[in-house]
Design a protein around this motif. Structure first.
Motif, PDB file in Angstrom:
ATOM      1  N   ALA A 182       0.824  -1.208   0.000  1.00 16.26           N
ATOM      2  CA  ALA A 182       0.000   0.000   0.000  1.00 16.26           C
ATOM      3  C   ALA A 182       0.863   1.265   0.000  1.00 16.26           C
ATOM      4  O   ALA A 182       0.510   2.270  -0.624  1.00 16.26           O
ATOM      5  N   VAL A 183       1.998   1.209   0.707  1.00 19.82           N
ATOM      6  CA  VAL A 183       2.916   2.356   0.747  1.00 19.82           C
ATOM      7  C   VAL A 183       3.419   2.679  -0.658  1.00 19.82           C
ATOM      8  O   VAL A 183       3.427   3.839  -1.085  1.00 19.82           O
ATOM      9  N   LYS A 184       3.834   1.651  -1.386  1.00 21.02           N
ATOM     10  CA  LYS A 184       4.344   1.870  -2.748  1.00 21.02           C
ATOM     11  C   LYS A 184       3.214   2.181  -3.728  1.00 21.02           C
ATOM     12  O   LYS A 184       3.406   2.954  -4.679  1.00 21.02           O
ATOM     13  N   ALA A 185       2.034   1.610  -3.492  1.00 20.48           N
ATOM     14  CA  ALA A 185       0.891   1.868  -4.375  1.00 20.48           C
ATOM     15  C   ALA A 185       0.450   3.324  -4.307  1.00 20.48           C
ATOM     16  O   ALA A 185      -0.190   3.835  -5.233  1.00 20.48           O
ATOM     17  N   ALA A 186       0.808   4.006  -3.215  1.00 19.35           N
ATOM     18  CA  ALA A 186       0.411   5.406  -3.067  1.00 19.35           C
ATOM     19  C   ALA A 186       1.252   6.347  -3.937  1.00 19.35           C
ATOM     20  O   ALA A 186       0.827   7.466  -4.225  1.00 19.35           O
ATOM     21  N   LEU A 187       2.440   5.900  -4.357  1.00 26.08           N
ATOM     22  CA  LEU A 187       3.346   6.794  -5.095  1.00 26.08           C
ATOM     23  C   LEU A 187       2.741   7.341  -6.394  1.00 26.08           C
ATOM     24  O   LEU A 187       2.798   8.550  -6.644  1.00 26.08           O
ATOM     25  N   PRO A 188       2.149   6.492  -7.258  1.00 24.90           N
ATOM     26  CA  PRO A 188       1.567   7.050  -8.479  1.00 24.90           C
ATOM     27  C   PRO A 188       0.421   8.026  -8.214  1.00 24.90           C
ATOM     28  O   PRO A 188       0.088   8.832  -9.087  1.00 24.90           O
ATOM     29  N   VAL A 189      -0.166   7.956  -7.026  1.00 23.22           N
ATOM     30  CA  VAL A 189      -1.261   8.871  -6.691  1.00 23.22           C
ATOM     31  C   VAL A 189      -0.735  10.301  -6.556  1.00 23.22           C
ATOM     32  O   VAL A 189      -1.455  11.260  -6.829  1.00 23.22           O
ATOM     33  N   VAL A 190       0.518  10.445  -6.166  1.00 22.92           N
ATOM     34  CA  VAL A 190       1.148  11.774  -6.127  1.00 22.92           C
ATOM     35  C   VAL A 190       1.199  12.360  -7.532  1.00 22.92           C
ATOM     36  O   VAL A 190       0.939  13.551  -7.745  1.00 22.92           O
ATOM     37  N   LEU A 191       1.529  11.508  -8.505  1.00 23.10           N
ATOM     38  CA  LEU A 191       1.575  11.958  -9.901  1.00 23.10           C
ATOM     39  C   LEU A 191       0.167  12.274 -10.401  1.00 23.10           C
ATOM     40  O   LEU A 191      -0.035  13.245 -11.142  1.00 23.10           O
ATOM     41  N   TYR A 192      -0.793  11.456  -9.996  1.00 25.09           N
ATOM     42  CA  TYR A 192      -2.191  11.732 -10.355  1.00 25.09           C
ATOM     43  C   TYR A 192      -2.621  13.097  -9.820  1.00 25.09           C
ATOM     44  O   TYR A 192      -3.215  13.900 -10.550  1.00 25.09           O
ATOM     45  N   PHE A 193      -2.306  13.369  -8.558  1.00 25.99           N
ATOM     46  CA  PHE A 193      -2.672  14.647  -7.941  1.00 25.99           C
ATOM     47  C   PHE A 193      -2.021  15.809  -8.685  1.00 25.99           C
ATOM     48  O   PHE A 193      -2.656  16.824  -8.964  1.00 25.99           O
ATOM     49  N   LYS A 194      -0.761  15.654  -9.018  1.00 20.85           N
ATOM     50  CA  LYS A 194      -0.055  16.709  -9.757  1.00 20.85           C
ATOM     51  C   LYS A 194      -0.719  16.973 -11.109  1.00 20.85           C
ATOM     52  O   LYS A 194      -1.006  18.132 -11.464  1.00 20.85           O
ATOM     53  N   GLU A 195      -0.960  15.905 -11.853  1.00 21.44           N
ATOM     54  CA  GLU A 195      -1.510  16.075 -13.202  1.00 21.44           C
ATOM     55  C   GLU A 195      -2.975  16.505 -13.177  1.00 21.44           C
ATOM     56  O   GLU A 195      -3.429  17.231 -14.065  1.00 21.44           O
ATOM     57  N   LEU A 196      -3.719  16.076 -12.161  1.00 21.34           N
ATOM     58  CA  LEU A 196      -5.112  16.517 -12.039  1.00 21.34           C
ATOM     59  C   LEU A 196      -5.152  18.022 -11.757  1.00 21.34           C
ATOM     60  O   LEU A 196      -5.987  18.742 -12.308  1.00 21.34           O
ATOM     61  N   ASN A 197      -4.250  18.486 -10.903  1.00 13.21           N
ATOM     62  CA  ASN A 197      -4.161  19.920 -10.643  1.00 13.21           C
ATOM     63  C   ASN A 197      -3.831  20.676 -11.923  1.00 13.21           C
ATOM     64  O   ASN A 197      -4.431  21.715 -12.225  1.00 13.21           O
TER      65      ASN A 197
END
Length: 296
Positions: A182-197
């Motif tokens: 779960a810790v590693k699965a969260a990493l692409p979510v940072v990229l999602y947040f950046k690109e969604l912004n």
């Protein structure tokens, strides 16, 4: 069907003083756009490069658990595929992080979750099939929610992207096989947040690895979960809004940075320190009223 509890509670994220302060900083920054001054444009390019170095370093920290330095991240960003005297697994993690960062960039243009899924593959297949399916469904629902926004105000757009960030964090955690995954699965979510912004015209926000774990824990508990008299939405906002405000003020200041003025200011500060030191050195000597006064 993906979980959209956070998106349904997006309005709750706006009901905090820290949210208003962050939005004010965001408005000051976005008020400068589009940039026309060449120096400002160059400064913003440098900001973007520095941002990528910061994020990819955090990814490598999470992937390796080792001491990844800023110079490590800078060397790999600049094209190195090995660093003398440094462990190759750190370099490989940084290479993967940069590839994932670049791969996710097109999501801001087309909203296709395939870019995020490919980024997750590049980071070491940190999402399983169930995660990928859930993320696809959730990104589509976020797009629908964005289309239903009553206004184009930064408040509404930022609240939506923040809520979507939380929902996807919760979703990838639910589908992970264990806590380490779960810790590693969260990493692409940072990229999602950046690109969604980027997609919705909200300035990007940097998230460190330790901060990401705090966000994930709150996101998994949900927006209504009570802890020490505060809801999940309050705690999520209290964590995110100061980061957003600081990031947006930093970018604003970075854009306006003038090397000539900075050099002049540094010289003036050095001269002031020298005068103060000289005055302190001779402070014990009494003035002789018969001598002519000399300016230091």
């Amino acid at each position: 069907m993906s979980n959209t509890a956070w998106i349904s509670s997006a309005a709750a994220l706006e009901q905090q003083p820290s949210f208003a302060a962050a939005v004010e900083a965001g408005r000051t920054l976005t008020g400068m756009w589009p940039l026309h001054d060449h120096m400002h444009i160059d400064n913003d390019v440098k900001y973007a490069e520095s941002f990528q170095v910061r994020i990819t370093r955090q990814f490598a920290l999470a992937l390796t658990g080792e001491d990844v330095t800023v110079p490590d991240a800078e060397y790999v960003y600049e094209g190195a595929d090995e660093i003398p005297g440094r462990p190759q697994n750190i370099v490989d993690a940084l290479l993967a992080a940069n590839d994932a960062y670049d791969e996710s960039a097109d999501f801001s243009d087309d909203g296709d979750a395939t870019h995020l899924i490919e980024a997750a593959h590049l980071l070491g297949d940190v999402w399983n099939d169930a995660t990928e399916e859930a993320v696809r469904a959730l990104t589509e629902q976020v797009a629908e929610s964005a289309g239903q926004l009553a206004s184009d105000d930064l408040e509404d757009r930022y609240a939506l992207t923040a809520a979507a960030f939380a929902d996807v964090l919760a979703t990838v955690s639910e589908h992970a096989s264990d806590e380490a995954a779960a810790v590693k699965a969260a990493l692409p979510v940072v990229l999602y947040f950046k690109e969604l912004n980027e997609r919705f015209g909200v300035p990007i926000i940097g998230i460190a690895a330790d901060e990401l774990e705090q966000f994930r824990a709150i996101a998994v508990a949900g927006p209504d979960a009570q802890d020490d008299g505060k809801s999940g939405a309050e705690r999520f906002g209290e964590l995110l809004n100061p980061l957003a405000e600081a990031e947006w003020k930093k970018r604003h200041d970075d854009i306006l940075w003038d090397p000539v003025e900075a050099k002049k200011k540094a010289r003036e500060e050095d001269e002031a320190k020298s005068k103060a030191a000289l005055a302190a050195k001779f402070a014990h000597i009494k003035d002789d009223p018969s001598k002519e006064k000399v300016e230091l």
